[in-house]
Each structure stands twice: as structure tokens, then as C-alpha cells.
Design an enzyme around this catalytic site. Structure first.
Site, mmCIF file in Angstrom:
data_model
loop_
_atom_site.group_PDB
_atom_site.id
_atom_site.type_symbol
_atom_site.label_atom_id
_atom_site.label_comp_id
_atom_site.label_asym_id
_atom_site.label_seq_id
_atom_site.Cartn_x
_atom_site.Cartn_y
_atom_site.Cartn_z
ATOM 1 C CE1 TYR A 1 -3.487 -2.918 -7.955
ATOM 2 C CE2 TYR A 1 -1.968 -1.144 -7.427
ATOM 3 C CZ TYR A 1 -2.542 -2.358 -7.115
ATOM 4 O OH TYR A 1 -2.155 -3.016 -5.980
ATOM 5 N NE ARG B 1 -4.205 3.947 -10.063
ATOM 6 C CZ ARG B 1 -3.703 5.148 -9.867
ATOM 7 N NH1 ARG B 1 -3.164 5.814 -10.875
ATOM 8 N NH2 ARG B 1 -3.713 5.681 -8.681
ATOM 9 N N GLY C 1 0.755 -1.244 0.000
ATOM 10 C CA GLY C 1 0.000 0.000 0.000
ATOM 11 C C GLY C 1 0.786 1.293 0.000
ATOM 12 C CB CYS D 1 -19.849 5.019 -25.920
ATOM 13 S SG CYS D 1 -19.253 4.876 -27.601
ATOM 14 C CD GLU D 2 -19.616 3.978 -19.864
ATOM 15 O OE1 GLU D 2 -20.115 4.707 -18.981
ATOM 16 O OE2 GLU D 2 -20.065 2.869 -20.171
ATOM 17 N NE ARG E 1 -0.964 2.730 -5.711
ATOM 18 C CZ ARG E 1 -2.068 2.699 -6.452
ATOM 19 N NH1 ARG E 1 -2.043 3.204 -7.660
ATOM 20 N NH2 ARG E 1 -3.179 2.183 -5.980
ATOM 21 C CD GLU F 1 0.444 -9.018 1.772
ATOM 22 O OE1 GLU F 1 -0.454 -8.153 1.645
ATOM 23 O OE2 GLU F 1 0.255 -10.118 2.308
ATOM 24 N N PRO F 2 4.328 -5.121 -1.207
ATOM 25 C CG PRO F 2 6.536 -4.475 -1.677
ATOM 26 C CD PRO F 2 5.714 -5.497 -0.924
HETATM 27 C C1 LIG Z 1 -3.515 -4.867 -3.445
HETATM 28 C C2 LIG Z 1 -2.868 -5.460 -2.263
HETATM 29 C C3 LIG Z 1 -1.524 -5.199 -1.969
HETATM 30 C C4 LIG Z 1 -0.683 -4.245 -2.785
HETATM 31 O O1 LIG Z 1 -1.067 -2.924 -2.647
HETATM 32 P P1 LIG Z 1 -0.192 -1.750 -3.328
HETATM 33 O O2 LIG Z 1 -0.934 -0.538 -3.040
HETATM 34 O O3 LIG Z 1 -0.114 -2.062 -4.775
HETATM 35 O O4 LIG Z 1 1.160 -1.811 -2.691
HETATM 36 C C5 LIG Z 1 -0.954 -5.855 -0.906
HETATM 37 N N1 LIG Z 1 -1.673 -6.712 -0.127
HETATM 38 C C6 LIG Z 1 -2.962 -6.972 -0.373
HETATM 39 C C7 LIG Z 1 -3.691 -7.907 0.512
HETATM 40 C C8 LIG Z 1 -3.604 -6.358 -1.437
HETATM 41 O O5 LIG Z 1 -4.898 -6.603 -1.662
#
Ligand SMILES: *Cc1c(COP(=O)(O)O)cnc(C)c1O
Length: 419
Positions: A370, A311, A239, A342-343, A275, A272-273
Site C-alpha cells: 500500500y 498511509r 488482513g 500543498c496539504e 500486507r 488472501e494475504p
Molecule cells: C485488501 C484485501 C486483502 C488483503 O489484505 P491485506 O491486509 O493486505 O492482507 C485480501 N482480501 C480482500 C478481499 C481484500 O480486499
């Protein structure tokens, strides 16, 4: 973004001209920089190196197998949210023992397959899922490795659609019920309790929410110890935001220090990176088809649309849009950059000051994460080509789709059924 830069007024990706890429491969096209991706991953690895840590790249940010293969080779783990992503990681040569499986709706077949290949851990999001895991693991005479995703009820300060760690969200087990969920898991014979995890949301631009969450979950860990339940890893999710314009993103080193100061030494730290590894490593290259002015607005109608890059339409995300070739001393006007779909929600950027002519090329920045992974075929638009630039060369890592491919699974009704 240092790998996308201007030389004599024209934009290059790692030394490769975007004008030439557009000529050779057409538009719209996603262009990724290999060294950007690898450098970002290494920043994480180095920032957490002083402790036992596993970086699990979040596959849903961009799941192209060529890119997963590069990360696998660096030693990355992977965070997946479906059986499809599991197969991608395996196809890319990723180690199953470094896969964590997130998501609120894991199906039985997905669980079965993940147990078969021997993933590191299931990030469990409900008691019902625990019971299903236990039953399937029992059929296979194994123990399912489990972490419980706890919803810490913390506001990450992002768009509501990408905040996931708030009480009202569907994700995780409520903080107040977490202890009970752990006790339940502990009582199941075919579940092995390995860890604790959380995920607060995406595009988080401050470290505070992480600090608050880790402090809160540390209390839970001590409560667990008290009732004789101990776990081995602490997964703080992904995140971390990226800088898309003038707003600054947290520095990975600062983030790592803050986290490692709070996470007790005995736990393996998992991240869990998504983005923050790949977002700024890609641009979407698009061409202006038409310029159009009505009494209120100027529109630049480009050949990329919301089906390619959702996005802006979905979250009102702001992504920088720059000309691939700068016009000398040309007057700028304010344009809405819109696609052919068409939106009325089909835009890539609103009110951008640009000097534009028909057939100009534009680059939409921060499109590595994304972007392609959320793309669709809406309006029967074949999905864009994906290109990787690597030390002065480009490689096609996903061919542009054809209309034949779009119709491949469809059949006309036979003549006798038409009556
Ligand atoms: C989407 C997600 C991430 C990655 O989030 P980023 O914003 O891309 O870093 C990590 N863990 C879980 C559980 C997610 O759903």
C-alpha cells in the site's frame, strides 16, 4: 525487516548500500528485497502445507509485475479487485485458474474477461452481482464459479477505514441474509457454487477476530449442508498485520494452526494475504530537502510525499523512519517529517527523534505494501522509481515517471476552439 540492516552505521538492503542506490537512481525510491518477499510467501505455504490450501497474494498491496512474476513462479495464486489487476497477473505469468476476484463493484467487461480467461472463483458481494454474473455466463454458455463473501460482523480492531467485516461496511452479504443468497445462487443455471469467503480488514494484529469469524461461518456451512448446499472451499481472506514498530504481529505459523484446527478437513483453505507478504519487504528512500523551524516545531521537508506514501495521511499509520547514515554523537531533535505537497495532511511521520542535516537520506520502513500501489500524481509529481535488490544486485522494476508521461493523454484545445 532482517534484510534491511546497518553496517558500520549505514543502511543496506540485502547487502546493497542504500546510499549508493540513491546516488544511482535518485529519490524518492521504493526499494524491495526479493528474499524478504519470497521468504514471507514460503512461510505461508509451509504453515498451511499440511492441508489442501491455496495462497492467493492480494495484488492491490503491491501490483508491480516483476513482483507478481516472482510469486507466480513460487506457485502463488492471486486475489484481484479489478480488470486491471487481472491483466497484471496474466502479464506476470500467473495462472488464471488460481485467481479469485473480490470487490463490490465488478463491471460487466471485467466479469466477461475473467470468465474468458477462466479464473478460479468470483467472490460475490451482493445478490445483484450474482444476477449479473449469471446473465454474462449465460451469454458465454459457461458457468461462473462463485463463492459468496459473507460479512461476519466482527470487529477486527483496526483503523475504521481498513475494517471491512463489520455490518456497517459496504462489503459482503450480511450474515443473516447469507443463507438466502446461497439459495438464490443455487437456483441460477449459470452459476456454480464453489465456496464461502470473508475478509475482516487489514493490519489485524490479533488472531481472535479470525477465530470468531471462522466459528461463525462454520455454523453457516452446517446450515447450508442441512438444506442440501455444499461447497468446496473456505476462504478466510487476508488482513494479517505486520509489525511496524514495537507492537507485535501474529506469527504466521500460530495463525495457520489456529485456522486449520477450525476449518473442517474436507474444505480447501484459501487465504488472501497482501500486507503480511510484502509490507516489510520494502522501504521508501527519501532525501531531506530542507530543515525548517518555527516557534513550535521542527520540520524536515523531504522529497517524498503523501502522493508517494498515502498511509500516514489517510489512516494516521505509523511507519518507522530511520536515517540511512547515522551521525556519530549528534544531538537529536523532534521532527515532523513532511513532504512538498500543498496539504497540511502531507506527512510521513510526526514527532520523530532524529539527528538530521540537509541532504540526509531517510528510509521509511514497512513501505512495501500500500505504498506504490496507492501512489498518485497529485501536484504533478511523477511517481517514484521501484527497485528490487536481489542477491547483491539491484534491478529497476519500474522506471521513475517523467513529466511527459504525466501529460501524455492530455491535449491542448485547437486554436479555433479557444474563442
Ligand atoms: C485488501 C484485501 C486483502 C488483503 O489484505 P491485506 O491486509 O493486505 O492482507 C485480501 N482480501 C480482500 C478481499 C481484500 O480486499
Amino acid at each position: 525487516m532482517e534484510n534491511f540492516s546497518y553496517k558500520n552505521g549505514a543502511l543496506f538492503a540485502e547487502g546493497v548500500s542504500l546510499v549508493e542506490l540513491a546516488e544511482r537512481h535518485g529519490t524518492p525510491a521504493f526499494v524491495y528485497s526479493r528474499s524478504s518477499i519470497e521468504n514471507q510467501w514460503r512461510l505461508y505455504a509451509e504453515a498451511f502445507a499440511r492441508r489442501n490450501a491455496l495462497i492467493c497474494y492480494s495484488v492491490k498491496a503491491n501490483s508491480n509485475i516483476a513482483l507478481l512474476g516472482l510469486l507466480a513462479r513460487l506457485g502463488s495464486g492471486f486475489d484481484i479487485v479489478s480488470g486491471g489487476e487481472l491483466e497484471r497477473v496474466i502479464a506476470a505469468g500467473g495462472a488464471p485458474a488460481k485467481i479469485v476476484f473480490s470487490g463490490v463493484g465488478k463491471r460487466s467487461d471485467e466479469i466477461r474477461r475473467a470468465l474468458e480467461v477462466g479464473i478460479k472463483c468470483f467472490n460475490v458481494e451482493s445478490e445483484a452481482e450474482l444476477l449479473r454474473l449469471n446473465a454474462i455466463a449465460k451469454e458465454q454458455s459457461v458457468q461462473a464459479p462463485v463463492s459468496i463473501r459473507v460479512n461476519p460482523d466482527i470487529d477486527p480492531g483496526t483503523h475504521p477505514y481498513i475494517a471491512t467485516g463489520l455490518r456497517q461496511n459496504k462489503f459482503g452479504v450480511e450474515f443473516d441474509r447469507a443463507l438466502a443468497a446461497y439459495q438464490r445462487a443455487d437456483s441460477l443455471d449459470n452459476v456454480a457454487l464453489l465456496g464461502l469467503d470473508c475478509h475482516l480488514g487489514s493490519q489485524i494484529t490479533s488472531i481472535e477476530p479470525y477465530v470468531d469469524a471462522v466459528k461463525k461461518l462454520r455454523r453457516l456451512l452446517s446450515d447450508l449442508e442441512e438444506i442440501g448446499i455444499s461447497v468446496q472451499h473456505f476462504n478466510i481472506g487476508g488482513g494479517l498485520g505486520i509489525s511496524c514498530g514495537d507492537e507485535a504481529a501474529p506469527d504466521i505459523g500460530t495463525f495457520a494452526s489456529a485456522m486449520l484446527d477450525l476449518i473442517p478437513e474436507q474444505y480447501e483453505t484459501i487465504l488472501e494475504p497482501g500486507r503480511s507478504i510484502i509490507g516489510n519487504a520494502g522501504v521508501l528512500l527519501t532525501r531531506v530537502e530542507y530543515l525548517k523551524t518555527n516557534h513550535e516545531k521542527n520540520f524536515a521537508i523531504v522529497d517524498a510525499a503523501m502522493n508517494d506514501l498515502l498511509r500516514p495521511a489517510l489512516y494516521q499509520a505509523w511507519q518507522n523512519i530511520l536515517p540511512v547514515v547515522k551521525h556519530e554523537q549528534a544531538a537529536e531533535k523532534q521532527y515532523d517529517i513532511v513532504g512538498p505537497v500543498c496539504e497540511s495532511g502531507d506527512f510521513l511521520g510526526l514527532q520523530r527523534e532524529l539527528s538530521l542535516r540537509q541532504d540526509d537520506l531517510l528510509a521509511v520502513f514497512s513501505a512495501g505494501a500500500y505504498g506504490f500501489s496507492m501512489s498518485s500524481n497529485y501536484n504533478s509529481r511523477p511517481r517514484a522509481v521501484e527497485l528490487l535488490v536481489d542477491r547483491g544486485n539491484e534491478r529497476v522494476i519500474r522506471a521513475r515517471e517523467s513529466v511527459e508521461q504525466l501529460m501524455a493523454g492530455e491535449t491542448l484545445l485547437p486554436e479555433e476552439a479557444m474563442h
